[in-house]
Design a protein around this motif. Sequence first.
Motif, mmCIF file in Angstrom:
data_model
loop_
_atom_site.group_PDB
_atom_site.id
_atom_site.type_symbol
_atom_site.label_atom_id
_atom_site.label_comp_id
_atom_site.label_asym_id
_atom_site.label_seq_id
_atom_site.Cartn_x
_atom_site.Cartn_y
_atom_site.Cartn_z
ATOM 1 N N VAL A 56 0.839 -1.198 0.000
ATOM 2 C CA VAL A 56 0.000 0.000 0.000
ATOM 3 C C VAL A 56 0.872 1.245 0.000
ATOM 4 O O VAL A 56 1.917 1.305 0.666
ATOM 5 C CB VAL A 56 -0.920 0.024 1.247
ATOM 6 C CG1 VAL A 56 -1.608 1.380 1.405
ATOM 7 C CG2 VAL A 56 -1.964 -1.081 1.163
ATOM 8 N N ASP A 58 -0.389 5.235 0.664
ATOM 9 C CA ASP A 58 -1.543 6.119 0.836
ATOM 10 C C ASP A 58 -1.089 7.510 1.242
ATOM 11 O O ASP A 58 0.077 7.742 1.589
ATOM 12 C CB ASP A 58 -2.592 5.540 1.798
ATOM 13 C CG ASP A 58 -2.097 5.346 3.224
ATOM 14 O OD1 ASP A 58 -1.092 5.967 3.608
ATOM 15 O OD2 ASP A 58 -2.726 4.551 3.958
ATOM 16 N N VAL A 74 -6.273 9.360 -0.241
ATOM 17 C CA VAL A 74 -6.113 8.494 -1.414
ATOM 18 C C VAL A 74 -5.229 7.312 -1.054
ATOM 19 O O VAL A 74 -4.392 7.376 -0.158
ATOM 20 C CB VAL A 74 -5.512 9.266 -2.607
ATOM 21 C CG1 VAL A 74 -6.514 10.244 -3.190
ATOM 22 C CG2 VAL A 74 -4.243 10.014 -2.193
ATOM 23 N N SER A 75 -5.423 6.208 -1.780
ATOM 24 C CA SER A 75 -4.657 4.985 -1.531
ATOM 25 C C SER A 75 -4.537 4.224 -2.842
ATOM 26 O O SER A 75 -5.438 4.275 -3.687
ATOM 27 C CB SER A 75 -5.374 4.130 -0.478
ATOM 28 O OG SER A 75 -4.711 2.891 -0.289
ATOM 29 N N ARG A 76 -3.421 3.506 -2.998
ATOM 30 C CA ARG A 76 -3.247 2.664 -4.174
ATOM 31 C C ARG A 76 -2.394 1.451 -3.823
ATOM 32 O O ARG A 76 -1.741 1.401 -2.764
ATOM 33 C CB ARG A 76 -2.593 3.439 -5.319
ATOM 34 C CG ARG A 76 -1.129 3.813 -5.103
ATOM 35 C CD ARG A 76 -0.501 4.312 -6.396
ATOM 36 N NE ARG A 76 0.846 4.834 -6.232
ATOM 37 C CZ ARG A 76 1.956 4.093 -6.293
ATOM 38 N NH1 ARG A 76 1.875 2.775 -6.471
ATOM 39 N NH2 ARG A 76 3.150 4.656 -6.155
ATOM 40 N N ALA A 77 -2.414 0.471 -4.716
ATOM 41 C CA ALA A 77 -1.492 -0.651 -4.597
ATOM 42 C C ALA A 77 -0.071 -0.140 -4.850
ATOM 43 O O ALA A 77 0.180 0.577 -5.821
ATOM 44 C CB ALA A 77 -1.854 -1.745 -5.590
ATOM 45 N N VAL A 86 0.477 9.196 -5.550
ATOM 46 C CA VAL A 86 -0.758 8.432 -5.435
ATOM 47 C C VAL A 86 -1.911 9.337 -5.845
ATOM 48 O O VAL A 86 -2.144 10.364 -5.218
ATOM 49 C CB VAL A 86 -0.953 7.864 -4.012
ATOM 50 C CG1 VAL A 86 -0.768 8.921 -2.946
ATOM 51 C CG2 VAL A 86 -2.319 7.197 -3.876
ATOM 52 N N GLY A 87 -2.605 8.982 -6.924
ATOM 53 C CA GLY A 87 -3.674 9.830 -7.424
ATOM 54 C C GLY A 87 -3.174 11.228 -7.694
ATOM 55 O O GLY A 87 -2.132 11.413 -8.351
ATOM 56 N N GLU A 307 -6.629 -1.330 -6.149
ATOM 57 C CA GLU A 307 -5.634 -0.712 -7.019
ATOM 58 C C GLU A 307 -5.619 0.804 -6.863
ATOM 59 O O GLU A 307 -4.558 1.423 -6.916
ATOM 60 C CB GLU A 307 -5.899 -1.105 -8.472
ATOM 61 C CG GLU A 307 -5.656 -2.572 -8.767
ATOM 62 C CD GLU A 307 -4.222 -2.994 -8.460
ATOM 63 O OE1 GLU A 307 -3.295 -2.272 -8.902
ATOM 64 O OE2 GLU A 307 -4.033 -4.016 -7.776
ATOM 65 N N TYR A 308 -6.785 1.423 -6.666
ATOM 66 C CA TYR A 308 -6.846 2.854 -6.383
ATOM 67 C C TYR A 308 -8.141 3.164 -5.662
ATOM 68 O O TYR A 308 -9.196 2.615 -5.971
ATOM 69 C CB TYR A 308 -6.762 3.702 -7.661
ATOM 70 C CG TYR A 308 -6.804 5.188 -7.356
ATOM 71 C CD1 TYR A 308 -5.703 5.809 -6.780
ATOM 72 C CD2 TYR A 308 -7.950 5.954 -7.598
ATOM 73 C CE1 TYR A 308 -5.731 7.170 -6.460
ATOM 74 C CE2 TYR A 308 -7.980 7.301 -7.285
ATOM 75 C CZ TYR A 308 -6.873 7.905 -6.716
ATOM 76 O OH TYR A 308 -6.898 9.229 -6.389
ATOM 77 N N TYR A 309 -8.046 4.063 -4.673
ATOM 78 C CA TYR A 309 -9.216 4.479 -3.910
ATOM 79 C C TYR A 309 -9.035 5.930 -3.512
ATOM 80 O O TYR A 309 -7.929 6.373 -3.172
ATOM 81 C CB TYR A 309 -9.374 3.616 -2.651
ATOM 82 C CG TYR A 309 -10.531 4.046 -1.787
ATOM 83 C CD1 TYR A 309 -11.836 3.703 -2.114
ATOM 84 C CD2 TYR A 309 -10.315 4.819 -0.641
ATOM 85 C CE1 TYR A 309 -12.903 4.115 -1.315
ATOM 86 C CE2 TYR A 309 -11.369 5.223 0.151
ATOM 87 C CZ TYR A 309 -12.658 4.875 -0.195
ATOM 88 O OH TYR A 309 -13.719 5.282 0.582
ATOM 89 N N GLU A 310 -10.141 6.703 -3.545
ATOM 90 C CA GLU A 310 -10.096 8.121 -3.196
ATOM 91 C C GLU A 310 -11.374 8.493 -2.467
ATOM 92 O O GLU A 310 -12.464 8.033 -2.823
ATOM 93 C CB GLU A 310 -9.944 8.970 -4.456
ATOM 94 C CG GLU A 310 -9.973 10.480 -4.214
ATOM 95 C CD GLU A 310 -9.794 11.282 -5.498
ATOM 96 O OE1 GLU A 310 -10.469 12.327 -5.644
ATOM 97 O OE2 GLU A 310 -8.961 10.867 -6.343
#
Length: 354
Positions: A56, A58, A74-77, A86-87, A307-310
Amino acid sequence: MIGKLDDTLWHQIASTFDHVGTSDSRFFDRYWFAVYAPDGQAAAQFTMAVYNNMNVLDGGFVIVRNGAQHNLRVSRALRPRFQTAVGPLSVAVEEPLERLQILVAPGDHSTGCDLVWQAILPAEEEPPHFERSHGRVIEEYQRFNQIGVVDGWLEVAGERIRVDRWWGGRDHSWGVRRGVGGPDPVTGTSPPPSVDGILFAFLFFSTDALAGHVQFMERGRKRVYLSGLLRERGKAEAPDLVVTNAELSLEFFEGTRRFRDATIEATLADGERVTLRVQPNGYAIAMPGLGYGGWHDGRGLGVFRGEYYEEHEVWDVSHPAEVVYPDGTVDTPVHRIAPVTLSSAGPSRAGTGT
């Protein structure tokens, strides 16, 4: 996986740089920045962290303006892209320990920035943090702090704000720490924090003549950690002023546990005492908005979210202690960090800090 850092001579374990020397899921490596307007009209914080064993990366960004706190998380692999981005968030180390660039690109969220953080003093290394509970290591990490100035711009709710030599503080920490990478394993029972009480206080600051940090933690009447180092500005050959004790006195906003006036009496190694008196300079930042416990799923920092979260939202932080969320509910989060003005600091009388 071989990456660019593997073509350097700085390996620490018998593996490639995408691995760390422990399998503990809580291993992290984090940047944190604070950027404050001198007049208290705006404040921003930025964080970004890697959790190698959770795959992770983030980060979070908040701006407080006119009593409103604008949050972006935000978070990503992590794999296969080992980059500090990230993002919309990214950090570029232009000159290690001297100059870094912080970017937040526009998007559906209400914030953005292009900032250059420039050191005004060398980094200050804290003593190592180490703690066991029921035989298990629950914290083993290192951190350094640094004071700087910041130039560039912030954007919030369509308003662009020029940043010209604003106060900037930052830290960089890495290791194993509780409360990240998912829930800690249960290895025994402990009394709830309210039984003995916990006090944690820190101050990063600078004035024209003095700068540095003081940090301490107490459980009940027991002092469990102390770190403090002050430096005289403009005196390159002056010795570091090591803090050997610190005493805190507080005045609260009525009916709250948020301070309206705080004084740290710091004792130095030579016996000299330095008085550091501070008052809030603007609204205190509610740290859950930056990601410290504030994710919508309630799972905290360093948890794999795909894979991606916001996620993003705006909170009302105009009250000294209460936070009003978008649905109208009210909470009093414990973790708040306030921009402060110093009204006394040993040989000088005014400054800024957090």
